[in-house]
Design an enzyme around this catalytic site. Sequence first.
Site, PDB file in Angstrom:
ATOM      1  N   GLY A  39      26.633   5.651 -19.247  1.00  0.00           N
ATOM      2  CA  GLY A  39      26.982   6.971 -19.741  1.00  0.00           C
ATOM      3  C   GLY A  39      26.214   8.062 -19.034  1.00  0.00           C
ATOM      4  O   GLY A  39      25.262   7.801 -18.297  1.00  0.00           O
ATOM      5  N   ASP A  65      11.900  17.671 -24.595  1.00  0.00           N
ATOM      6  CA  ASP A  65      13.258  17.432 -25.091  1.00  0.00           C
ATOM      7  C   ASP A  65      13.306  16.232 -26.036  1.00  0.00           C
ATOM      8  O   ASP A  65      14.134  15.332 -25.878  1.00  0.00           O
ATOM      9  CB  ASP A  65      14.221  17.220 -23.922  1.00  0.00           C
ATOM     10  CG  ASP A  65      15.682  17.423 -24.332  1.00  0.00           C
ATOM     11  OD1 ASP A  65      15.926  18.111 -25.347  1.00  0.00           O
ATOM     12  OD2 ASP A  65      16.569  16.900 -23.639  1.00  0.00           O
ATOM     13  N   GLY A  81      21.235  13.546 -19.355  1.00  0.00           N
ATOM     14  CA  GLY A  81      20.524  14.674 -18.770  1.00  0.00           C
ATOM     15  C   GLY A  81      21.308  15.260 -17.605  1.00  0.00           C
ATOM     16  O   GLY A  81      22.432  15.707 -17.745  1.00  0.00           O
ATOM     17  N   PHE A  82      20.700  15.216 -16.422  1.00  0.00           N
ATOM     18  CA  PHE A  82      21.317  15.790 -15.238  1.00  0.00           C
ATOM     19  C   PHE A  82      21.969  14.737 -14.347  1.00  0.00           C
ATOM     20  O   PHE A  82      22.367  15.035 -13.232  1.00  0.00           O
ATOM     21  CB  PHE A  82      20.266  16.557 -14.427  1.00  0.00           C
ATOM     22  CG  PHE A  82      19.712  17.752 -15.146  1.00  0.00           C
ATOM     23  CD1 PHE A  82      20.449  18.911 -15.267  1.00  0.00           C
ATOM     24  CD2 PHE A  82      18.452  17.709 -15.720  1.00  0.00           C
ATOM     25  CE1 PHE A  82      19.939  20.020 -15.923  1.00  0.00           C
ATOM     26  CE2 PHE A  82      17.931  18.813 -16.387  1.00  0.00           C
ATOM     27  CZ  PHE A  82      18.677  19.972 -16.486  1.00  0.00           C
ATOM     28  N   GLY A  83      22.064  13.490 -14.833  1.00  0.00           N
ATOM     29  CA  GLY A  83      22.626  12.446 -13.999  1.00  0.00           C
ATOM     30  C   GLY A  83      23.420  11.432 -14.795  1.00  0.00           C
ATOM     31  O   GLY A  83      23.905  11.719 -15.890  1.00  0.00           O
ATOM     32  N   LYS A 121      19.106   5.003 -13.012  1.00  0.00           N
ATOM     33  CA  LYS A 121      19.427   6.410 -13.231  1.00  0.00           C
ATOM     34  C   LYS A 121      19.644   7.108 -11.897  1.00  0.00           C
ATOM     35  O   LYS A 121      18.755   7.119 -11.043  1.00  0.00           O
ATOM     36  CB  LYS A 121      18.291   7.076 -14.009  1.00  0.00           C
ATOM     37  CG  LYS A 121      18.504   8.536 -14.367  1.00  0.00           C
ATOM     38  CD  LYS A 121      17.337   9.037 -15.212  1.00  0.00           C
ATOM     39  CE  LYS A 121      17.481  10.508 -15.569  1.00  0.00           C
ATOM     40  NZ  LYS A 121      16.336  10.991 -16.384  1.00  0.00           N
TER      41      LYS A 121
END
Length: 344
Positions: free
Chosen positions: A96, A222, A99-101, A118
């Site tokens: 899935g 976060d 974040g940014f990746g 990742k």
Amino acid sequence: MGVTFGKVFNSVEQDVVFEVVEATEDENPQEKHWRLDSIPCDNELLSTSGYTESRNTQKSGKRKAFANNGPVATKKRALDPPAMFKAKYRQQEELGPEGFGSVFAGYRKTDNLTVAIKHIPRDKVVLMHKDNNGKQIPMEVAVMLKLAAESERHSAPIDLLDWYDLDQELILVLKRPWPAVDLLFYITAKGGCLEEKEAKIILRQLMDAAIDLQQKHIFHQDIKVENVLIEYHTNGIQVRVTDFGLSCFAKKEDTYQIFMGTHIPPEWHKQREYRAGPSTVYQIGAVLFDMLQNPTFRADMFFLQQRTKWWYSENCNNFLKSCLNKDPEQRLTLQQLRNHLWLR
């Protein structure tokens, strides 16, 4: 890393095909591979029969003479980073976005260790850190290297096994606890909210993880249910913290103006400024709110404006108020919260 670690998937393996490019002496690739252990010398690099060549070659039927008749010397050719990655890991289906990746399932070929891989586009790596040698490395990598060096083997943060800094992307290979799901999935599977007793068990461990990060001068930025992993054991559960993509090194007095996390503390809306400690406390309060309430906590929601359910204990209500107070100076510190009556 959140739901990406705990997503249920079928048994069909999906291989990702990589093109192996042999580096020549004329090439000067910019890709660099960094590992947790020391960088190997040339004669320690990975090699296969496809990446070796004999120095005793024959051309046009002419044979070169040598002084001795010993074994033919071979020169190992270092693999470039994409080939090194392929040689060491097998990448499977996508778990899935994160974040940014994006995150993929996989395993290490030598011992079948399950991993999460990742991939972060290079232009999405927004925070950098300068190490003691003056090199610029991604902040997420720097933080996880520090955690690996200073944490216990089975600590709350997810372990970084390898990382590859390429032209187009950053690849992180992380140990993937299994079986495990993120806290959002865990809450959903329990019917949308948890009993106070169960929420307390999870929060104790989350508080310990947050205090450990603070002592190492790491600001996660976060903390949310998607970034809390619940790992199953025969004797209970273990809480782990994932996704350090927005993390940074922080001192107690440091203040920040740009907020990139999910649960934005009220002081940023008012003053455009926030600090690590009070912000982390606020985010932990948001996590507890999500565990106990059906509605998902939003950035514009403050506990004092919410209707609490009648079965919350007085100590639980007090704990939430201490976390979600609009005034950061009125929030308890992480250590004070860990000693709160509700967590005893």
